[in-house]
Design an enzyme around this catalytic site. Structure first.
Site, PDB file in Angstrom:
ATOM      1  N   LYS A   1      18.580  60.224  25.150  1.00 34.32           N
ATOM      2  CA  LYS A   1      19.079  59.356  26.192  1.00 34.32           C
ATOM      3  C   LYS A   1      20.603  59.350  26.155  1.00 34.32           C
ATOM      4  CE  LYS A   1      19.532  54.767  25.518  1.00 34.32           C
ATOM      5  NZ  LYS A   1      20.538  54.238  24.595  1.00 34.32           N
TER       6      LYS A   1
ATOM      7  N   HIS B   1      14.640  50.980  25.987  1.00 31.85           N
ATOM      8  CA  HIS B   1      13.966  50.372  24.830  1.00 31.85           C
ATOM      9  C   HIS B   1      13.178  49.093  25.189  1.00 31.85           C
ATOM     10  CE1 HIS B   1      16.395  53.256  22.849  1.00 31.85           C
ATOM     11  NE2 HIS B   1      17.471  52.527  22.698  1.00 31.85           N
TER      12      HIS B   1
ATOM     13  N   LYS C   1      24.980  42.769  22.045  1.00 33.34           N
ATOM     14  CA  LYS C   1      25.761  43.167  20.876  1.00 33.34           C
ATOM     15  C   LYS C   1      26.567  41.966  20.398  1.00 33.34           C
ATOM     16  CE  LYS C   1      26.063  48.090  21.935  1.00 33.34           C
ATOM     17  NZ  LYS C   1      25.092  48.593  20.940  1.00 33.34           N
TER      18      LYS C   1
HETATM   19  C1  BG6 Z   1      20.757  52.987  21.169  1.00 37.45           C
HETATM   20  C2  BG6 Z   1      21.864  52.337  21.952  1.00 37.45           C
HETATM   21  O1  BG6 Z   1      19.846  53.598  22.030  1.00 37.45           O
HETATM   22  O2  BG6 Z   1      20.091  52.003  20.412  1.00 37.45           O
HETATM   23  C3  BG6 Z   1      22.824  51.602  21.041  1.00 37.45           C
HETATM   24  O3  BG6 Z   1      22.571  53.327  22.683  1.00 37.45           O
HETATM   25  C4  BG6 Z   1      22.075  50.638  20.148  1.00 37.45           C
HETATM   26  O4  BG6 Z   1      23.823  50.923  21.785  1.00 37.45           O
HETATM   27  C5  BG6 Z   1      20.911  51.345  19.468  1.00 37.45           C
HETATM   28  O5  BG6 Z   1      22.981  50.148  19.186  1.00 37.45           O
HETATM   29  C6  BG6 Z   1      20.051  50.347  18.709  1.00 37.45           C
HETATM   30  O6  BG6 Z   1      19.119  51.058  17.939  1.00 37.45           O
HETATM   31  P1  BG6 Z   1      18.553  50.466  16.582  1.00 37.45           P
HETATM   32  O7  BG6 Z   1      17.533  51.453  16.149  1.00 37.45           O
HETATM   33  O8  BG6 Z   1      19.727  50.331  15.647  1.00 37.45           O
HETATM   34  O9  BG6 Z   1      17.994  49.133  16.916  1.00 37.45           O
END
Ligand code: BG6
Length: 489
Positions: free
Chosen positions: A157, A249, A339
């Site tokens: 992605k 997600h 975030k």
């Molecule tokens: C990514 C995003 O797909 O997922 C990021 O681009 C984000 O911005 C990340 O921080 C979060 O993934 P995880 O596995 O750390 O929860």
């Protein structure tokens, strides 16, 4: 589905951050677990001037820093022997000829079969041109025309930044590969706890009968991050939380918790059911948008390196969503992600309807706590069932108690990283945990009216929230307007 006897994995963007942090450590761990095919070659491709030995040192550094288990020198040595590097620029046609020659010689020397996986760990603008070059240089063929040796492609992605650009990318890849050869990654689907959603729902008889509008009051999905934008402002400024997290997600988590039971575990059967959920999402019309969505930005964002001083990029989104199907009619799904929140915590919580005000729940000023099934995705992986119990003593006092399951207490050893499972699935040719084209585009189609509104109306509210908080107060209002509350995580 079985592992091939040999595979060559070509990583475009092989000297980049994703390879360093995730892909090479994942491959190393698969090697340690003896899960890789007997013969493997991993060929990093990138613009950096690197010899094979330099690449092995780069990989070792990544594994040392980011592997879930400490590096084992003996295992490392055998793994390092499978790594190669080809220096080339993706806009140079001759580079692809060089790459082809190198792949042939590596495969010939190692007795590999020519089954190949191409990993596009590169910016999306380069997806279609790279794929085209692969075809032009005769490095790949459609599975329908030449099934063996296989050629598969993994796409990272973001797949586009709106419906139109996603279609362009998908069309570009489809000019060369059949859909069955394309593996679009959403790494959330590779997480153990996310895979467990289906097991929890369909390998137990206790939960599924409750998972509908008769019993569920609402569902909350939270993906909270403690980190800020870090060094990724260049990308993030163009994306924002809705594109970066919700379109993929969070909607995938929603689809898993809301989908109908598939009639088999065949990849397309599971993916069809998830697609049904996305198709049933009620569009958020502009007039309803302010009551259904909150966008926020953490106060320190404008000072982050690479962020425009007047940026209106959202770093937080909360939404109220309805799924217009029989099962979920009228049940709100509250989603939030951001975030620089108070802590890293991701959870899906299914809150059941309260018992009627008879026998126990009789004081409207002090209602019982409703039962909740909470699936903790990370970091404290597990799930709990929160129910009511009598407090020991002469009176009937009722308190919520928690039946809790923790992965780390129950299963020994660390869980595999999402990328380990996903890479293995591509080697085996199992696309279940990957995004089919129609799902990606349906998710974009749903998100588009929101994006269009934000783009058109520069005055759409953007609520500030303090770094380290749980997001803007407006997000509380969003859920509290219906008498519900965000869970404390
Ligand atoms: C990514 C995003 O797909 O997922 C990021 O681009 C984000 O911005 C990340 O921080 C979060 O993934 P995880 O596995 O750390 O929860």
């Amino acid at each position: 589905m079985k592992l091939p006897t040999a595979v060559t994995i070509v990583i475009f963007g092989g000297s980049g951050d994703l390879a360093h942090r995730k892909l090479l450590p994942a491959l190393y761990n698969l090697h340690v677990d003896h899960l890789l095919p007997p013969k493997v070659a991993v060929v990093g491709v990138g613009r950096k001037e690197m010899s094979d030995d330099d690449y092995r040192a780069f990989a070792k550094d990544g594994v040392t820093q980011f592997s879930r288990r400490p590096i084992d020198e003996a295992a490392w040595e055998t793994f390092a022997g499978t790594l190669y590097f080809v220096n080339m620029s993706l806009d140079d046609e001759r580079g692809f000829a060089t790459l082809g020659a190198r792949l042939d010689s590596v495969e010939h020397a190692g007795g590999l079969t020519g089954d190949r996986i191409y990993y596009l760990a590169i910016p999306p603008a380069l997806f279609a041109p790279t794929v085209k070059q692969l075809a032009r240089s005769r490095l790949v063929a459609r599975a329908s025309a030449r099934p063996e040796p296989f050629a598969r492609i993994i796409v990272e992605k973001p797949i586009g930044r709106d419906l139109e650009s996603a279609r362009v990318i998908n069309d570009g890849i489809a000019e060369v590969f059949d859909e069955q050869q394309i593996y679009r990654i959403d790494h959330y689907l590779g997480k153990e706890t996310v895979q467990n959603v289906l097991v929890l729902r369909f390998a137990n008889s206790i939960f599924e009968p409750l998972m509908n509008q008769r019993h569920v009051d609402h569902v909350q999905i939270t993906v909270a991050e403690e980190e800020g934008v870090g060094t990724r402002a260049g990308y993030y400024e163009q994306a924002g939380a809705l594109r970066d997290m919700v379109q993929n997600h969070l909607l995938q988590l929603l689809a898993l918790i809301a989908m109908e039971p598939p009639h088999s575990l065949a990849a397309n059967v599971v993916r069809d059911e998830k697609l049904e959920v996305l198709q049933a999402l009620r569009p958020i019309e502009p007039a309803a948008a302010d009551a259904a969505i909150v966008r926020g930005q953490y106060t320190g964002y404008l000072k982050e390196a690479g962020v425009k001083p007047d940026s209106r990029t959202e770093t937080f989104v909360a939404l109220r969503i309805f799924i217009d199907n029989w099962r979920w009619a009228g049940v709100p799904f509250f989603l939030r992600t951001g975030k620089k929140l108070a802590k890293r915590a991701s959870e899906i919580a299914v809150q059941l309807k309260n018992v009627p005000p008879i026998l126990f729940n009789t004081n409207p000023a002090d209602p019982l706590t409703p039962d909740v099934l909470s699936i903790r995705i990370q970091p404290d992986e597990g799930f709990s069932f929160e129910i009511n119990s009598k407090v020991p003593g002469p009176h009937v006092n009722i308190d919520p108690v928690k039946m809790d399951f923790q992965y780390k207490a129950e299963f020994r050893g660390s869980s595999p990283e999402a990328y380990e499972r996903l890479l293995l699935d591509v080697m085996m040719g199992d696309p279940t945990l990957f995004m089919r084209r129609d799902a990606v585009e349906t998710a974009w189609r749903w998100v588009m009216p929101i994006l269009e509104r934000w783009d058109a109306e520069s005055q759409t509210p953007l609520a500030a929230y303090p770094d380290g908080s749980w997001g803007p107060a407006e997000a509380d209002t969003l859920i509290e307007a219906s008498g519900r509350h965000w869970r404390k995580l």
